[in-house]
Design an enzyme around this catalytic site. Sequence first.
Site, PDB file in Angstrom:
ATOM      1  CB  SER A 123       4.627  43.907 -28.153  1.00 45.18           C
ATOM      2  OG  SER A 123       5.477  43.320 -27.446  1.00 45.18           O
TER       3      SER A 123
ATOM      4  CE1 TYR B  50       3.310  43.826 -22.458  1.00 43.29           C
ATOM      5  CE2 TYR B  50       4.825  42.211 -24.211  1.00 43.29           C
ATOM      6  CZ  TYR B  50       4.384  43.732 -23.254  1.00 43.29           C
ATOM      7  OH  TYR B  50       4.552  45.027 -24.157  1.00 43.29           O
TER       8      TYR B  50
END
Length: 246
Positions: A142, A155
């Site tokens: 990501s 995350y």
Amino acid sequence: MSTLDGTVVAITGASSGIGEATARLLAGRGAAVVLAARRTDRIDTIAQEIRDAGGHALSCPVDVTRAEDLHRLVGTTVDGFGRLDVLVSNAGIAPISQVADLDTDGWTAMIDVNLRGVLNGIAAALPVFREQGRGHLVTTVSTAGLKITPTMAVYAATKNAVRTLLEGLRQESTDGVLRTTAISPGYVRTNLADSMPDATIRERIRDNMRESALPPEAVARAIAFAVEQPDDVEIGELSIRPTAQG
């Protein structure tokens, strides 16, 4: 002839979003695909639609937090198509929050799916790659790990752990057998926000997705680009984000 004719690809998180789009795109370019996810009905339906369109596809129920499920996925792939050329580790969740909220259950879930799930895939696929003399690990990370923002610390940490893992594995694999690729998407129109328990954060992310997010097919094309390279070319890392994303 497509460069993917005869290539065998297993994909986790294939019941929707990036995983589904990748399965459909690669199958359309001649690859045999095995779709893996917890939602058995969805992967069964997608695999059947690929077959109806003339492609080659199987489905395999998988929870990436369970090592035995990844071994079953690899076994199903080899039994069905004779080999495994590429493992796309795409399954991921994002129950994001500020660290001070102490959502330890959410932290554990992200570690188990986003990091341990990738490790489980490596443990299952690497022996097959070694035996074959070639293999490719493609993992969805990501851009959240490239630009750290509030609420995404844990995350991003799981995604950066995977990025570090792939680079370390790459450096250990200098015999030409293994290729690794980290794909870092920005905002993409997927169901990822569904795993966010905080309603305010969830709606903010959904607003961002509605305004500028890429379709999953854009990321699928990036994955295809990496997979289609000849064996002596490795796309180590690739970021893909909306042009308008800050």
